[in-house]
Design an enzyme around this catalytic site. Structure first.
Site, PDB file in Angstrom:
ATOM      1  N   ALA A  11       0.831  -1.211   0.000  1.00 32.71           N
ATOM      2  CA  ALA A  11       0.000   0.000   0.000  1.00 32.71           C
ATOM      3  C   ALA A  11       0.866   1.263   0.000  1.00 32.71           C
ATOM      4  O   ALA A  11       0.346   2.376  -0.003  1.00 32.71           O
ATOM      5  CB  ALA A  11      -0.927   0.008   1.220  1.00 32.71           C
ATOM      6  N   GLY A  12       2.172   1.090   0.003  1.00 29.53           N
ATOM      7  CA  GLY A  12       3.078   2.244   0.014  1.00 29.53           C
ATOM      8  C   GLY A  12       3.274   2.799  -1.386  1.00 29.53           C
ATOM      9  O   GLY A  12       2.697   2.307  -2.356  1.00 29.53           O
ATOM     10  N   ASN A 103      14.903  -0.924  10.186  1.00 24.93           N
ATOM     11  CA  ASN A 103      14.282  -1.821   9.202  1.00 24.93           C
ATOM     12  C   ASN A 103      14.755  -3.270   9.293  1.00 24.93           C
ATOM     13  O   ASN A 103      14.110  -4.167   8.751  1.00 24.93           O
ATOM     14  CB  ASN A 103      14.543  -1.305   7.776  1.00 24.93           C
ATOM     15  CG  ASN A 103      13.652  -0.116   7.414  1.00 24.93           C
ATOM     16  OD1 ASN A 103      12.595   0.080   8.024  1.00 24.93           O
ATOM     17  ND2 ASN A 103      14.064   0.675   6.449  1.00 24.93           N
ATOM     18  N   GLY A 128      13.623  -2.363  -0.088  1.00 25.95           N
ATOM     19  CA  GLY A 128      13.612  -1.563   1.154  1.00 25.95           C
ATOM     20  C   GLY A 128      15.031  -1.286   1.635  1.00 25.95           C
ATOM     21  O   GLY A 128      15.880  -2.175   1.635  1.00 25.95           O
ATOM     22  N   ASP A 157      19.967   2.766  -9.869  1.00 24.49           N
ATOM     23  CA  ASP A 157      21.242   3.474 -10.042  1.00 24.49           C
ATOM     24  C   ASP A 157      21.778   3.253 -11.463  1.00 24.49           C
ATOM     25  O   ASP A 157      22.292   4.181 -12.099  1.00 24.49           O
ATOM     26  CB  ASP A 157      22.258   2.957  -9.013  1.00 24.49           C
ATOM     27  CG  ASP A 157      21.669   2.943  -7.615  1.00 24.49           C
ATOM     28  OD1 ASP A 157      21.508   4.023  -7.035  1.00 24.49           O
ATOM     29  OD2 ASP A 157      21.330   1.851  -7.120  1.00 24.49           O
ATOM     30  N   HIS A 185      24.052   0.127  -2.598  1.00 18.49           N
ATOM     31  CA  HIS A 185      23.059   1.142  -2.979  1.00 18.49           C
ATOM     32  C   HIS A 185      23.118   2.260  -1.931  1.00 18.49           C
ATOM     33  O   HIS A 185      22.300   2.342  -1.021  1.00 18.49           O
ATOM     34  CB  HIS A 185      21.660   0.534  -3.050  1.00 18.49           C
ATOM     35  CG  HIS A 185      20.587   1.555  -3.335  1.00 18.49           C
ATOM     36  ND1 HIS A 185      20.550   2.296  -4.496  1.00 18.49           N
ATOM     37  CD2 HIS A 185      19.530   1.975  -2.597  1.00 18.49           C
ATOM     38  CE1 HIS A 185      19.509   3.114  -4.453  1.00 18.49           C
ATOM     39  NE2 HIS A 185      18.877   2.943  -3.321  1.00 18.49           N
TER      40      HIS A 185
HETATM   41  P1  NAD Z   1       6.310   3.969   1.825  1.00 20.36           P
HETATM   42  O1  NAD Z   1       6.462   4.435   3.231  1.00 20.36           O
HETATM   43  O2  NAD Z   1       5.481   4.755   0.874  1.00 20.36           O
HETATM   44  O3  NAD Z   1       5.772   2.477   1.808  1.00 20.36           O
HETATM   45  C1  NAD Z   1       6.314   1.488   2.600  1.00 20.36           C
HETATM   46  C2  NAD Z   1       5.178   0.581   2.985  1.00 20.36           C
HETATM   47  O4  NAD Z   1       5.731  -0.516   3.694  1.00 20.36           O
HETATM   48  C3  NAD Z   1       4.151   1.246   3.906  1.00 20.36           C
HETATM   49  O5  NAD Z   1       2.858   1.132   3.344  1.00 20.36           O
HETATM   50  C4  NAD Z   1       4.281   0.458   5.212  1.00 20.36           C
HETATM   51  O6  NAD Z   1       3.039   0.314   5.889  1.00 20.36           O
HETATM   52  C5  NAD Z   1       4.804  -0.873   4.703  1.00 20.36           C
HETATM   53  N1  NAD Z   1       5.504  -1.674   5.704  1.00 20.36           N
HETATM   54  C6  NAD Z   1       6.265  -1.272   6.743  1.00 20.36           C
HETATM   55  N2  NAD Z   1       6.676  -2.304   7.463  1.00 20.36           N
HETATM   56  C7  NAD Z   1       6.190  -3.413   6.871  1.00 20.36           C
HETATM   57  C8  NAD Z   1       6.255  -4.807   7.156  1.00 20.36           C
HETATM   58  N3  NAD Z   1       6.924  -5.254   8.206  1.00 20.36           N
HETATM   59  N4  NAD Z   1       5.628  -5.645   6.327  1.00 20.36           N
HETATM   60  C9  NAD Z   1       4.935  -5.197   5.265  1.00 20.36           C
HETATM   61  N5  NAD Z   1       4.810  -3.896   4.956  1.00 20.36           N
HETATM   62  C10 NAD Z   1       5.436  -3.014   5.735  1.00 20.36           C
HETATM   63  O7  NAD Z   1       7.796   3.793   1.261  1.00 20.36           O
HETATM   64  P2  NAD Z   1       8.259   3.645  -0.259  1.00 20.36           P
HETATM   65  O8  NAD Z   1       8.523   4.985  -0.818  1.00 20.36           O
HETATM   66  O9  NAD Z   1       7.343   2.715  -0.971  1.00 20.36           O
HETATM   67  O10 NAD Z   1       9.692   2.976  -0.052  1.00 20.36           O
HETATM   68  C11 NAD Z   1       9.813   1.673   0.476  1.00 20.36           C
HETATM   69  C12 NAD Z   1      11.274   1.354   0.714  1.00 20.36           C
HETATM   70  O11 NAD Z   1      11.982   1.288  -0.518  1.00 20.36           O
HETATM   71  C13 NAD Z   1      12.021   2.378   1.555  1.00 20.36           C
HETATM   72  O12 NAD Z   1      12.903   1.727   2.459  1.00 20.36           O
HETATM   73  C14 NAD Z   1      12.816   3.159   0.527  1.00 20.36           C
HETATM   74  O13 NAD Z   1      13.952   3.790   1.083  1.00 20.36           O
HETATM   75  C15 NAD Z   1      13.197   2.047  -0.410  1.00 20.36           C
HETATM   76  N6  NAD Z   1      13.624   2.432  -1.759  1.00 20.36           N
HETATM   77  C16 NAD Z   1      14.664   1.711  -2.296  1.00 20.36           C
HETATM   78  C17 NAD Z   1      15.092   2.002  -3.570  1.00 20.36           C
HETATM   79  C18 NAD Z   1      16.242   1.228  -4.184  1.00 20.36           C
HETATM   80  O14 NAD Z   1      16.720   1.616  -5.266  1.00 20.36           O
HETATM   81  N7  NAD Z   1      16.730   0.144  -3.586  1.00 20.36           N
HETATM   82  C19 NAD Z   1      14.468   2.992  -4.327  1.00 20.36           C
HETATM   83  C20 NAD Z   1      13.419   3.700  -3.755  1.00 20.36           C
HETATM   84  C21 NAD Z   1      13.003   3.399  -2.450  1.00 20.36           C
HETATM   85  C1  LMR Z   2      16.645   6.048  -4.153  1.00 28.44           C
HETATM   86  O1  LMR Z   2      17.777   5.778  -4.531  1.00 28.44           O
HETATM   87  O2  LMR Z   2      15.919   6.871  -4.748  1.00 28.44           O
HETATM   88  C2  LMR Z   2      16.090   5.319  -2.948  1.00 28.44           C
HETATM   89  O3  LMR Z   2      17.040   4.488  -2.359  1.00 28.44           O
HETATM   90  C3  LMR Z   2      15.472   6.234  -1.957  1.00 28.44           C
HETATM   91  C4  LMR Z   2      16.514   7.014  -1.194  1.00 28.44           C
HETATM   92  O4  LMR Z   2      16.428   7.041   0.038  1.00 28.44           O
HETATM   93  O5  LMR Z   2      17.385   7.597  -1.817  1.00 28.44           O
END
Ligand code: NAD
Ligand code: LMR
Length: 323
Positions: A11-12, A103, A128, A157, A185
């Site tokens: 839902a995020g 996390n 995440g 990236d 990352h």
């Molecule tokens: P968000 O806050 O919009 O959504 C995260 C969702 O995860 C929320 O709905 C929350 O309720 C849910 N959540 C939390 N704990 C949970 C659990 N234990 N089990 C199931 N669901 C759970 O965040 P977002 O913008 O969707 O980002 C999610 C993650 O991805 C963040 O950690 C962000 O930093 C990461 N991210 C990584 C990259 C990458 O390149 N690796 C890129 C963008 C974002």
């Molecule tokens: C990104 O690279 O956009 C994600 O990992 C979110 C962040 O925290 O930078």
């Protein structure tokens, strides 16, 4: 044969993009039926119900059953592909590693649930943050699943690097090949265009070293923060798009004349410590990945790669109680 796909944090922001793209056939093709298992924390279940209603309203041809749950053992039941997105994102002024302790627990719980419930041939992509070390925690908690099944996302990236190089050289991103992101990352990642091609020409013969070191590398390393500054929220649509690129190349194969960047358990290639989840140049074929070997690394590249390895070793040390 229908495939079961788990999305955590569905839902995020990212989950809301990812679920619809997968259900529309963008991951495995329109001919493959996908059953979605969407996991959220209990307070977000109502919002998740809304996501499921919207999925239904799309009448996607490739979408089979949708399950929503707050129970990881249900969410990972018979899962063939898992996108581990659910985690806290960083805000302005934070580094991704600031999320490590907060996390980490999520991924230890989910690793166990994968171990006990998923298809043994599952492919797992951790999105995440901090994604690499979260993937390590997940894998360590799933001892019955091959560690090679666990990966972390560097494709955003990788795509960012291609886009920056295309913009600088006034070419189209489709002409750019053989870009590599090495390492974590995080801001220690090393975006490397030593072997990159623009059409048939070496990128390095077109752009100068000063631009690479002073503009290109820091821009790609810090692009996540740049997006957070602009949007007030971290990247979401581009992250979901990269997640699809990563998983679909892994399953269906990457282009024969190119490579991609994936963070996978190090096997010691390029002198990197075994076991940390490190990004390498990768090719994929028949559902398997392989590290591109024997690339020459100059001193600048070697030092950059070592710095990212060092950071991953420190992250591993910080969460060693969860391994
Ligand atoms: P968000 O806050 O919009 O959504 C995260 C969702 O995860 C929320 O709905 C929350 O309720 C849910 N959540 C939390 N704990 C949970 C659990 N234990 N089990 C199931 N669901 C759970 O965040 P977002 O913008 O969707 O980002 C999610 C993650 O991805 C963040 O950690 C962000 O930093 C990461 N991210 C990584 C990259 C990458 O390149 N690796 C890129 C963008 C974002
Ligand atoms: C990104 O690279 O956009 C994600 O990992 C979110 C962040 O925290 O930078």
């Amino acid at each position: 044969m229908p495939k079961t796909i788990t999305i955590t944090g569905a839902a995020g922001q990212i989950g809301y993009q990812l679920a619809f793209r997968i259900a529309s056939g963008q991951l495995l093709g329109i001919e493959t039926t996908v059953n979605l298992k969407l996991l959220e924390i209990t307070p977000a279940l109502e919002a998740l119900k809304g996501v499921a209603m919207e999925l239904e309203d799309c009448a996607f041809k490739a979408l089979g059953k949708v399950t929503i749950t707050d129970d990881p053992s249900i969410a990972f039941g018979d899962s063939d592909f898992a996108f581990l997105v659910g985690a806290k994102p960083r805000g302005p002024g934070m580094e991704r590693s600031d999320l490590l302790i907060e996390n980490a627990q999520i991924f230890s719980v989910q690793g166990k649930a994968i171990n006990n419930n998923a298809n043994k041939n599952i492919k797992v992509l951790v999105v995440g943050n901090p994604a690499n070390t979260n993937a390590l925690i997940t894998s360590a908690n799933a001892p019955d699943i091959n560690p090679k099944s666990f990966s972390a996302m560097m494709r955003l990236d990788h795509n960012r690097a291609i886009a920056q190089l295309a913009k600088k050289t006034n070419t189209h991103s489709s002409q750019i090949k053989k870009v590599t992101i090495w390492g974590n990352h995080s801001t220690t990642q090393y975006p490397d265009i030593t072997n990159a091609l623009i059409g048939s020409e070496k990128a390095k013969s077109i752009v100068d070293q000063a631009w690479i070191e002073n503009d290109f590398i820091p821009r790609v390393q810090k692009r996540g923060s740049e997006i957070i500054q602009a949007r007030g929220l971290s990247s979401a649509a581009s992250a979901a798009s990269a997640a699809i690129d990563h998983m679909s190349d892994w399953e269906l194969g990457s282009s024969a004349d190119d490579w991609i960047s994936m963070a996978i358990p190090s096997d010691g290639s390029y002198g990197i410590s075994d076991g940390i989840i490190f990004s390498y140049p990768i090719t994929c074929k028949d559902g398997e990945y392989n590290i591109v070997q024997e690339l020459d690394l100059d001193q600048f590249s070697q030092e950059s790669i070592k710095a990212s390895e060092q950071e991953l070793l420190e992250e591993r040390e910080a969460i060693k109680h969860l391994l």
